[in-house]
Structure formats: C-alpha cells, structure tokens
Design an enzyme around this catalytic site. Structure first.
Site, mmCIF file in Angstrom:
data_model
loop_
_atom_site.group_PDB
_atom_site.id
_atom_site.type_symbol
_atom_site.label_atom_id
_atom_site.label_comp_id
_atom_site.label_asym_id
_atom_site.label_seq_id
_atom_site.Cartn_x
_atom_site.Cartn_y
_atom_site.Cartn_z
ATOM 1 N N SER A 75 -6.877 -1.164 44.679
ATOM 2 C CA SER A 75 -6.984 -1.079 43.220
ATOM 3 C C SER A 75 -5.812 -1.658 42.450
ATOM 4 C CB SER A 75 -7.198 0.381 42.801
ATOM 5 O OG SER A 75 -8.463 0.826 43.225
ATOM 6 N N LYS A 88 -1.578 3.624 34.070
ATOM 7 C CA LYS A 88 -2.999 3.888 34.311
ATOM 8 C C LYS A 88 -3.333 5.335 33.948
ATOM 9 C CE LYS A 88 -6.200 3.497 38.307
ATOM 10 N NZ LYS A 88 -6.228 3.028 39.724
ATOM 11 N N SER A 90 -9.386 -0.537 40.596
ATOM 12 C CA SER A 90 -9.611 0.322 39.447
ATOM 13 C C SER A 90 -8.462 0.321 38.449
ATOM 14 C CB SER A 90 -9.849 1.758 39.930
ATOM 15 O OG SER A 90 -8.692 2.276 40.573
#
Length: 408
Positions: free
Chosen positions: A142, A41, A118
């Site tokens: 997330s 990420k 996310s």
C-alpha cells in the site's frame, strides 16, 4: 454514498488527496526535519480526530483519539509540521486507490489513471508537492504500489522497525508504517527520525551484489521491463560486480502470493470480524467480497501457509547475505486506467500481489524509486535489503539518485 464534506474539508482539494486538508499540528521541537511538512494517512491516531479508515461506518462507530500515533509524534519531535489527513482505501484492504464512499484521489502524473492504494492520498500529496513527504501504511503493497504509479520514492521498512502504536491495524503480521517523497534525501531524513539507529551508524556505501529476481521480472509487461532497464543504467554503482539473476521462489511467485493472501485474510478477519458483525458496515462491492472471503479462512489454513513464510524468509536472507540487494520491478504495469471492470482490475491486482508479497512474507525492507517510464507513465524499480538495513538502504538510494541526477 457519503460526501467528503461530512467528515472533512469544507471545500475539497483539487487533487482529492485529503479527507481533511486543514488539520495541522505544529512541531513539538526542533531537529533534522525543521521546515519540512508531512501529510498522514487517515489510519494514524491524531489527538481530537476520529479516523474514517476510508469508511463512514468506521468513522461513525469510533470516537476521537486521545493522543497521536507514535510515528506522528516522532516526526513532530524532529521538527516536522503535520499538514493534512489523506484519503485511504476502505480499511486499507485494496491496492487501487478507488474509494466507494469518498472518490478517487487524482494521480498527478496521470489524471486519467488510478493513483494506487491504499495509501492513495498520501502518494498523491507527495507527488503533487502538497507536502514534503507523507506517511502511509504498507501491508500488501500500500506504499510501494502508489509510489510507483505516482512516480515518487517510497519505503516499506523492516517489519516491526517503526512503531505501529496508534495505527489502525489490518493484518499485524504484515503491517508496517511507510512513507513517500519526491526527494530521496527527504525520504532518508524521515527514516532517520522514524527508524531505530543503525547498528553501525557510520555504515554507508553500496551493496556489492544486485540480485535480479527472475520470477518477478517475468511478470512485468515488456514495455515496463524495457523502461526500467533503460532507466536503471543511470543508477549503476561504481565497483558493482555486475547483475546476477536469481530465483528467490523456485517455481514462481503465484503460490507464495496465495500463502500471503491466506495469512493476511485470516489476520484481517481476526482483527475486524467482530466489528463487521456488530456494525454491519456498508462496503464497496470489491471490499465486501474480500472481507467475506477472509471470513472463510480456517486456523488450519493459516498454520499451513505459515510454513511457506518461514521457508521463503530463510531462502531470501541466505541469498542477500550482508551485501546483496534483490532487484525487482515494484509492480508489473503502469497505473491502470480508471473505469475498468472489477474483473480486469482483479487480474492486475493478482499480478501486483505476486511481486509485492516477497517483502511482506520475509519482513525485509524494500525501497521503490521512480526509475523510468513506459508509454510516458512512471514505473518504479525496487530494492530489498537485509533485515534491519533500512538506513543503509535509504542512504544508498539517496547517493545513487544523486549520481544519476535524480535528486530534487
């Protein structure tokens, strides 16, 4: 609106999972992860890369990292190869997977629906078999939410168990490094590389009590509950004493979620308020509203809600004991359709947060597994174990998945 090409790939990938697909790092040694690849990420420091954190103004105002995040180095030392930097929601402050600036990664299991956020790009990379596993972060859900929406295994570990050095923070009291994979065996192997050794290295086997959290199941849509209970029949563990129904939070989860939001919001503003005031970044409308609200939370509010955190932690740890697991739907619904109004998505987010806040407030490890379907879409069930029992939980998940024929 800023196009991905300005900070990432020359040619965007078909799934829109990556902000930079061609970024790679070779293994630093050989080990248990030899031959495996992982994506990361875009909030983890990578030597020579300037993170976007899902926002062009963050990218503009921050230079390249001098070294890698600890978690990345741990994986490289165990033989894994890094392959690609994945999209995230803006400053990790969302659970949907939509990004105002960079678009929405495509959910491989439901292209017309949201992937969840996310850690959206990481979930998509794992679900689409672009890599063997993917690193994300989980503050309010997330990793768990996109894992459920995209039909993969995912873990939010015990808070503080995996180093967050080199990870852009959101709300430090809740921030964790998590990871996702299609294969529960790979999920375990990554955990053995990232987590501290268990206190009892040979400890394995089942958990004798499955404690179904009534107030969480009450929030699940009927078709989700039916799909999960049907799918879970394949995961029964020999010797279990049967299911028990418990109230982890008497009176329901809504008040606990309010406390979570207040604590999280206060920490978010303490973490990013100065940068927002200085740089005046352009946020998507829903993200801008969230930051504006976070700025209003007072230290008195923060301290008041900390009491709820302490109370629920003590209660849940007493319920779980040494050999119990809390069992709950990972989220109350299937992946939402794209293009819904902000109001509709807000209602979904509220229910999702009520279920997800339990692990966040207690700091306990939670693994989500793809256990069934509802209307043909994947749904996940979660297990919350005692503090520090991450490796035991991951071993158990691998074993029950194998017994159910769910291993890849």
């Amino acid at each position: 609106m800023v196009n991905e090409r300005k900070v990432g790939n020359d040619v965007p990938d078909a799934w829109n999972a990556y902000v930079k697909e061609d970024f790679s790092l070779e293994p630093a040694a050989t080990g248990r992860l030899d031959g495996l690849t992982f994506s990361v990420k875009d909030v983890f420091a990578l030597q020579g890369w300037a993170n976007t954190a899902g926002n062009p103004d963050w990218h503009r105002s921050h230079g390249p990292s001098a070294d890698n995040a600890d978690a990345v180095d741990s994986l490289l030392r165990h033989g894994a190869k890094l392959k690609g930097i994945t999209h995230t929601d803006e400053l990790m402050y969302s659970l949907n997977g939509e990004n105002f600036h960079f678009g929405t990664p495509v959910n491989p299991r439901a292209p017309d629906r949201l992937p969840g956020g996310s850690s959206s790009g990481s979930a998509v990379a794992a679900a689409a078999a672009l890599t063997d596993f993917a690193l994300g972060t989980d503050t309010g859900g997330s990793v768990r939410v996109p894992s459920s929406y995209c039909g993969v295994y995912g873990i939010r570990p015990t808070h503080g168990a995996v180093s967050v050095r080199g990870v852009i923070p959101l709300a430090p009291v809740f921030d964790t490094v998590g990871w996702m994979s299609r294969d529960p065996g790979v999920l375990l192997e990554a955990g053995l590389a990232l987590l501290p050794p268990p206190a009892f290295p040979q400890e394995s086997g089942g958990f004798s009590r499955w404690l179904h959290v009534k107030e969480a199941w009450d929030l699940a849509e009927p078709e989700v509950e039916a799909g999960l209970l049907a799918g879970m029949a394949a995961f029964e563990w020999p010797g279990d004493r049967g299911r028990e129904w418990v109230e982890a939070v008497p009176g329901g989860l809504a008040a606990l979620a309010d406390s979570f939001r207040a604590i999280q919001g206060f920490e978010i503003w303490q973490t990013h308020g100065e940068w927002i005031g200085r740089e005046r970044p352009l946020f998507g409308p829903d993200i801008a509203e969230r930051f504006a609200w976070a700025a209003t939370i007072t230290p008195e509010d923060y301290r008041k809600h900390q009491a709820a955190k302490r109370e629920v932690t003590a209660r849940v740890e007493a319920l779980i004991g040494e050999d119990g697991l809390l069992v709950l739907p990972t989220v109350p619904c299937v992946a939402p359709a794209k293009g819904q109004s902000g109001e509709a998505i807000g209602r979904i987010r509220s229910r999702v947060m009520q279920i997800c806040c339990l692990a966040g407030m207690t700091g306990l490890p939670q693994v989500t597994i793809p256990a069934g379907t509802a209307d043909g879409l994947p749904v996940g069930v979660s297990f919350i174990a005692g503090r520090g029992q991450d490796v035991r939980l991951l071993r158990w998940v691998r074993e029950i998945a194998g017994r159910a024929g769910r291993s890849v």
